[in-house]
Design an enzyme around this catalytic site. Structure first.
Site, PDB file in Angstrom:
ATOM      1  N   ASN A   7      27.044  24.919 -39.201  1.00  0.00           N
ATOM      2  CA  ASN A   7      27.782  26.627 -38.620  1.00  0.00           C
ATOM      3  C   ASN A   7      26.604  27.103 -39.966  1.00  0.00           C
ATOM      4  O   ASN A   7      27.449  27.339 -41.352  1.00  0.00           O
ATOM      5  CB  ASN A   7      29.321  26.648 -39.280  1.00  0.00           C
ATOM      6  CG  ASN A   7      29.942  27.642 -38.362  1.00  0.00           C
ATOM      7  OD1 ASN A   7      30.036  28.559 -39.426  1.00  0.00           O
ATOM      8  ND2 ASN A   7      31.474  27.340 -38.091  1.00  0.00           N
ATOM      9  N   HIS A  43      30.098  31.838 -36.029  1.00  0.00           N
ATOM     10  CA  HIS A  43      31.418  32.218 -34.762  1.00  0.00           C
ATOM     11  C   HIS A  43      31.324  34.132 -35.703  1.00  0.00           C
ATOM     12  O   HIS A  43      31.980  33.712 -37.342  1.00  0.00           O
ATOM     13  CB  HIS A  43      32.379  31.651 -36.121  1.00  0.00           C
ATOM     14  CG  HIS A  43      33.374  31.106 -35.529  1.00  0.00           C
ATOM     15  ND1 HIS A  43      34.925  30.735 -35.184  1.00  0.00           N
ATOM     16  CD2 HIS A  43      34.192  32.684 -34.831  1.00  0.00           C
ATOM     17  CE1 HIS A  43      35.768  31.025 -33.977  1.00  0.00           C
ATOM     18  NE2 HIS A  43      36.013  31.905 -34.222  1.00  0.00           N
ATOM     19  N   GLU A  70      30.443  30.937 -31.205  1.00  0.00           N
ATOM     20  CA  GLU A  70      32.170  30.209 -31.493  1.00  0.00           C
ATOM     21  C   GLU A  70      32.860  31.716 -31.086  1.00  0.00           C
ATOM     22  O   GLU A  70      32.383  32.755 -31.641  1.00  0.00           O
ATOM     23  CB  GLU A  70      32.400  29.074 -32.250  1.00  0.00           C
ATOM     24  CG  GLU A  70      31.482  28.479 -32.642  1.00  0.00           C
ATOM     25  CD  GLU A  70      32.713  27.234 -33.779  1.00  0.00           C
ATOM     26  OE1 GLU A  70      32.046  26.564 -33.530  1.00  0.00           O
ATOM     27  OE2 GLU A  70      32.929  27.939 -34.519  1.00  0.00           O
ATOM     28  N   HIS A 190      35.638  21.028 -37.688  1.00  0.00           N
ATOM     29  CA  HIS A 190      36.297  21.511 -38.214  1.00  0.00           C
ATOM     30  C   HIS A 190      36.893  20.793 -39.182  1.00  0.00           C
ATOM     31  O   HIS A 190      37.718  19.355 -39.443  1.00  0.00           O
ATOM     32  CB  HIS A 190      37.979  22.686 -38.008  1.00  0.00           C
ATOM     33  CG  HIS A 190      38.646  23.179 -38.430  1.00  0.00           C
ATOM     34  ND1 HIS A 190      37.971  24.634 -38.894  1.00  0.00           N
ATOM     35  CD2 HIS A 190      39.293  23.457 -39.967  1.00  0.00           C
ATOM     36  CE1 HIS A 190      38.863  25.157 -39.440  1.00  0.00           C
ATOM     37  NE2 HIS A 190      39.476  24.370 -39.660  1.00  0.00           N
TER      38      HIS A 190
END
Length: 239
Positions: A7, A43, A70, A190
């Site tokens: 990410n 995201h 996301e 996460h």
């Protein structure tokens, strides 16, 4: 083998703090893939406080591995994903003002809503995943939405890992096993890090992909980006 998707939101956060184009999210994506990352995750949020809509479109032609977008499926988000057509879209029920994602879907309550949205994405040939808390009872309802995968929300695991890793992972194992029963793929993300990733990957059945950003980018400040990516891949390797 479990794939590593990186990410890159934090790269965009650093860029936006100063303005301009440095550090470049597109250059980061290219380098991460060269260094071994098997996917790139972003995201984008409505306020564009890190990843911008322009970033989304700029990144698409540069992803040679897997592109995972996301986000909370507002109409603008849905339309953007349908235009970009990433390999995977991960639906996350975060509020617009949330600092970071903080809960999975109640797939029972939101079943009709998710089913309709997932149908749009699947008709466009985009693999779908829904963000889910470690709750085995929720898996059946997730399956009914038509999703291809679930993404386990791993903040609780990361928080409890230092105290009792076996207790921390128990509900995640149970949820992943339930996914196998319903033929759902399992992703996770996460707060996974070099410290807690290997145990998680070894214990979770059918773990197809992990999406890691904050810890990986933070650790890269000390270790360098290439070394950090390689360290994560070693944690995921099955010997």
């Amino acid at each position: 083998m479990t794939k590593l998707s990186v990410n890159i939101n934090k790269i965009a956060t650093l860029r936006n703090a100063r303005g301009g184009e440095f550090p470049s999210v597109t250059e980061a994506a290219i380098k991460l893939q060269e260094f071994g990352a098997q996917g790139i995750t972003i995201h984008p949020r409505p306020d564009e406080r890190h990843i911008t809509r322009k970033d989304v479109y700029d990144l698409k032609p540069l992803i040679t591995t897997e592109f995972n977008i996301e986000g909370n499926p507002h109409r603008d988000f849905i339309d953007m994903v349908l235009k970009v057509k990433p390999e995977q879209v991960t639906l996350v029920p975060d509020a617009d003002d949330a600092i970071t994602s903080n809960a999975g879907w109640d797939c029972k309550k939101n079943q009709d809503f998710l089913t309709e949205i997932i149908s749009e994405f699947k008709n466009a040939g985009i693999r779908t995943s829904v963000f889910l808390d470690p709750n085995p009872e929720m898996v059946e309802f997730a399956a009914k939405t038509g999703t291809d995968r679930i993404e386990l929300y791993t903040e609780a695991y990361a928080k409890d890992y230092p105290k009792d890793k076996n207790s921390a992972i128990q509900s995640y194992v149970e949820t992943a096993q339930r996914c196998v029963d319903f033929n759902l793929g399992v992703n996770a993300g996460h707060d996974l890090s070099l410290e807690n990733l290997k145990f998680f990957a070894d214990e979770i059945p059918n773990l197809l992909e992990v999406s890691i950003g904050h810890a990986l980018i933070s650790e890269a400040l000390y270790m360098g980006l290439e070394n950090t990516v390689q360290s994560y891949l070693k944690r995921l390797a099955k010997w």
